[in-house]
Structures are given as C-alpha cells and as structure tokens.
Design a protein around this motif. Sequence first.
Motif, short mmCIF file in Angstrom:
data_model
loop_
_atom_site.label_atom_id
_atom_site.label_comp_id
_atom_site.label_asym_id
_atom_site.label_seq_id
_atom_site.Cartn_x
_atom_site.Cartn_y
_atom_site.Cartn_z
N GLU A 23 18.53 98.63 -26.98
CA GLU A 23 17.86 98.25 -28.03
C GLU A 23 18.76 97.88 -29.37
O GLU A 23 18.04 96.96 -30.18
CB GLU A 23 17.36 99.66 -28.73
N THR A 24 19.91 98.06 -29.41
CA THR A 24 20.67 97.51 -30.69
C THR A 24 21.64 96.49 -30.35
O THR A 24 22.09 95.78 -31.43
CB THR A 24 21.37 98.64 -31.24
N ARG A 25 22.03 96.10 -29.01
CA ARG A 25 23.03 95.04 -28.72
C ARG A 25 22.27 94.00 -27.84
O ARG A 25 21.24 94.40 -27.23
CB ARG A 25 24.03 95.48 -27.93
N ASP A 26 22.90 92.86 -27.98
CA ASP A 26 22.20 91.70 -27.24
C ASP A 26 23.09 91.84 -25.82
O ASP A 26 24.22 91.62 -25.97
CB ASP A 26 22.65 90.45 -28.08
N LEU A 27 22.32 91.94 -24.80
CA LEU A 27 22.94 92.01 -23.47
C LEU A 27 23.48 90.67 -22.82
O LEU A 27 24.37 90.72 -22.02
CB LEU A 27 21.96 92.87 -22.40
N ASP A 28 23.00 89.62 -23.68
CA ASP A 28 23.64 88.40 -23.16
C ASP A 28 25.02 88.04 -23.56
O ASP A 28 25.87 87.29 -23.19
CB ASP A 28 22.60 87.37 -23.58
N THR A 29 25.23 88.70 -24.88
CA THR A 29 26.65 88.43 -25.41
C THR A 29 27.53 89.62 -25.43
O THR A 29 28.91 89.34 -25.70
CB THR A 29 26.45 87.93 -26.92
N ILE A 30 27.21 90.96 -25.23
CA ILE A 30 28.06 91.95 -25.32
C ILE A 30 29.12 91.94 -24.21
O ILE A 30 28.65 91.41 -23.14
CB ILE A 30 27.18 93.22 -25.37
N ARG A 31 30.15 92.41 -24.56
CA ARG A 31 31.23 92.56 -23.60
C ARG A 31 31.38 93.64 -22.84
O ARG A 31 30.93 94.68 -23.30
CB ARG A 31 32.80 92.13 -24.18
N VAL A 32 32.07 93.62 -21.55
CA VAL A 32 32.05 94.84 -20.87
C VAL A 32 32.82 95.84 -21.50
O VAL A 32 32.73 97.09 -21.41
CB VAL A 32 32.65 94.43 -19.44
N GLU A 33 34.05 95.52 -22.30
CA GLU A 33 34.67 96.18 -22.83
C GLU A 33 34.24 97.45 -23.79
O GLU A 33 34.43 98.38 -24.08
CB GLU A 33 36.12 95.60 -23.51
N GLU A 34 33.28 96.74 -24.61
CA GLU A 34 32.31 97.44 -25.63
C GLU A 34 31.49 98.24 -24.85
O GLU A 34 31.30 99.29 -25.56
CB GLU A 34 31.54 96.30 -26.61
N VAL A 35 30.76 98.04 -23.95
CA VAL A 35 29.93 98.83 -23.16
C VAL A 35 30.76 100.13 -22.58
O VAL A 35 30.41 101.23 -22.71
CB VAL A 35 29.25 98.52 -22.05
N LEU A 36 32.00 100.03 -22.19
CA LEU A 36 32.84 100.95 -21.57
C LEU A 36 33.14 101.89 -22.72
O LEU A 36 33.16 103.08 -22.73
CB LEU A 36 33.87 100.30 -20.87
N ALA A 37 33.46 101.24 -23.93
CA ALA A 37 34.01 102.14 -24.82
C ALA A 37 33.05 103.27 -25.45
O ALA A 37 33.25 104.20 -25.92
CB ALA A 37 34.45 101.25 -26.29
N SER A 38 31.49 102.49 -25.63
CA SER A 38 30.53 103.36 -26.17
C SER A 38 30.25 104.44 -25.12
O SER A 38 30.04 105.78 -25.65
CB SER A 38 29.44 102.37 -26.43
N VAL A 39 30.36 103.97 -23.80
CA VAL A 39 30.00 105.16 -22.84
C VAL A 39 30.88 106.18 -22.80
O VAL A 39 30.69 107.20 -22.60
CB VAL A 39 29.65 104.45 -21.41
N LYS A 40 32.22 105.78 -22.81
CA LYS A 40 33.30 106.85 -22.93
C LYS A 40 33.22 107.69 -23.99
O LYS A 40 33.71 108.96 -23.97
CB LYS A 40 34.60 106.14 -22.72
N VAL A 41 32.88 107.20 -25.08
CA VAL A 41 32.99 108.11 -26.45
C VAL A 41 31.74 108.91 -26.21
O VAL A 41 32.08 110.38 -26.48
CB VAL A 41 32.74 107.26 -27.52
N TYR A 42 30.70 108.42 -25.71
CA TYR A 42 29.51 109.30 -25.43
C TYR A 42 29.82 110.18 -24.45
O TYR A 42 29.38 111.74 -24.50
CB TYR A 42 28.57 108.49 -25.28
N ASP A 43 30.67 110.26 -23.53
CA ASP A 43 30.81 111.07 -22.56
C ASP A 43 31.73 112.20 -22.97
O ASP A 43 31.66 113.46 -22.59
CB ASP A 43 31.62 110.26 -21.28
N LYS A 44 32.83 111.97 -23.79
CA LYS A 44 33.75 112.78 -24.43
C LYS A 44 32.83 113.77 -25.22
O LYS A 44 33.10 115.00 -25.23
CB LYS A 44 34.76 112.16 -25.08
N ARG A 45 31.91 113.23 -26.11
CA ARG A 45 31.27 114.05 -26.98
C ARG A 45 30.30 115.01 -26.08
O ARG A 45 29.88 116.32 -26.68
CB ARG A 45 30.11 113.28 -28.00
N GLU A 46 29.75 114.54 -25.13
CA GLU A 46 28.90 115.33 -23.89
C GLU A 46 29.85 116.55 -23.76
O GLU A 46 29.25 117.77 -23.38
CB GLU A 46 28.30 114.78 -23.22
N ASP A 47 31.13 116.38 -23.25
CA ASP A 47 31.83 117.17 -22.63
C ASP A 47 32.03 118.43 -23.88
O ASP A 47 32.28 119.46 -23.38
CB ASP A 47 33.12 116.64 -22.13
#
Length: 351
Positions: free
Chosen positions: A193-217
């Motif tokens: 909803e907040t990012r453009d999937l046509d221009t976002i990089r894989v590294e940015e997605v991985l960083a957001s997902v990993k931070v979320y995973d650490k918080r859930e843990d």
Amino acid sequence: MAGSSSSDDDLRTPQFNGSNYDFWAVKMETILIAYDLWDVVEVGLAGQQTSREEISEEEGESESEHIPVERPVVLKEEKIKNAKALSLIQGAITDELFPRIRNEKTTKGAWEILRREFRGDKKVRAVKLQAIRANFEYLRMNDESLDDYLARFFEIVNNLKSLGEDVTEKRIVQKLLMSLSRRYKSIVSIIEETRDLDTIRVEEVLASVKVYDKREDLHEEREKYTGTERAFSSLKVGGNGNGTGSVKGSQYKTNPKWGQYKKGKNWSQNSRNNGSGSGWNNKFTAHNKQSSGSQGNVKPLCQVCDKYHFGICRYKGKPKCGRCSRFGHLSKDCDNGKQVANCAKKEDAIT
C-alpha cells in the motif's frame, strides 16, 4: 601482468565435483579475469590462430614473410598464460573428473569439454529450466524460519539465472511478497500500500521483512515470559491459621467434609449411603460422643453390654433376654413390657 606478480599460493580456486558446474564456472571466470587469463579461455592461443590464418590466406609467400620478428617472444608469453590458466582449471576439479581433460593441452579446449558435459546442450538446459520454473511458481513459505526460506528462495532464483532465464527484480519482489506466510501479512500489506512495487528494490523488501520478523520474535518471547510469570504468581503458598498450607487458584481444594470426618460426625451417614459398615460406624460415633475429644481418657468397648466403660462389666455372668435385650432374666420370664420396666428401674437404681 597481474597474474605473473602473484604466487601460486594466492591462486585459490573452488573445487568442482560434477554437481555444481554453474556456480563453479562463475567463480572460475572471476578468478581468471582477475589474473588476466580469461582471454586464453575465450580466444585460445591467439598466436597460433594468427599463424594458421596467415598461412591459409597467403599460400604463395615464403615462410619468413608470415612470421614477424617478435614471433617467438609472443608465443612464449601466450604459452605461459595458457599453462597458468590450464593449471588453475586442473587444480579446481576432483581426481575423478581430471581424466576428462587429461589429454587437453589448451585452456579453451579443457573449458569447452567441461561445459559441454556438465552444463548440457540446449535441450537438456530447456528441460532443467522448465523444472526450475515450476518450482519457482509454486514456491511457498512452509513451517520454517525466515532465513531458511530466503536461502531456498534465492537458490531457485540463482538457478534460473544460471540457465539463462531473465528474472527481473520486479518479478522477484512480487513473488517474495506473495509467497510469505500469514505471519508476515501485516508487513506485506504495508509494503503493497505504501511502496511502488515497480521501482522498489529487493534489498528494501528484505530489510523491512527482517525487521518485522525480529519484532514478532521479541513479542512472542515477551508473551511467553509474561504467561510463565502469571502462572508462578498464581501459585501463592501461605498459612491459613491452622498451621496447614493452602494453594490459591489451584485445582486441589480442601474438602470441607474432611474436618467433619476427623470429628466423627459424618462417618455413619456416608456408611449408610454406601450400604456397608453401618454398625461399626454407629459404635464409633457413640464412642466419640462419650470420649468428647479427650484422647487421653478413651473408654474401651465392652464385649458384654456393647457399651464403653472402664473396669469389669456389671452384667458379666448375668442372663440376657433375647426378647427385650435386657440383662437379669430370660425370654421365658419376660413379661412383655413389665419386666422391661422393672429392669430399667433396677438399672436406674444402680447408676
């Protein structure tokens, strides 16, 4: 030349065992380029090829006209480069695979032999590519950690790229967000909803997902700690005024009838409900009433009159009436209620 200034100890090559050709080829290409030896793999011995081309094109001229003055020096340098590159390839394969290139004298020829055998032709590569495409399309995150899934995910992506598949970054991002488990539903929705999937990089997605995973843990660990702390705090051990401990909130609660059993009030009632032992319970209840809690002065049960008293029973040796259950006369002498009344008067007089 960069390769000539380095010692043999610096030329560390990956080991090829026959099953990891794509990765091995990429690493070997990088090493050969770093030491300025990749041209002998792509082109071969340029001096020998030039000499053959000159001889075929100019057949009418003499041999001295085809060979320049510096020809022996150039050929020697090319041979040295070829020998270095070939030694790297020979040292990078196992002893089981070495016989395949044992008789090959050029680096280009040895490289082509390994490429044709282990990389396969177009048909074989097409079949492999179809299988890996299917794995990529049906790839989903199972009951595994995020790091394990990402390793499996990018292994398939790298296999696609090594077989010539054009995997764009947009396709990788979309597949990654779609294949994550329900645990990451919130962060996936935020990214979409907040990012453009046509221009976002894989590294940015991985960083957001990993931070979320650490918080859930961290949240899960905190909830486990809080639940354990509540469980221990509910077990409150203390005195209840009678010198006995009580556990608050536990399933083991004191039965209120136990105290009555101890005082001997409900033994006879429970025995009647059970249908057995009623006579013994009645005697035990009568004994408790007579003793009145004085454990140091307990009267024994008399075997003659079935009462509790000390000393020799006064009815000892006297006949017992089977009709009125009184002592001092027999059944034949019992005059219905008169004899019972006389015996009662005598007992009252004695007591």
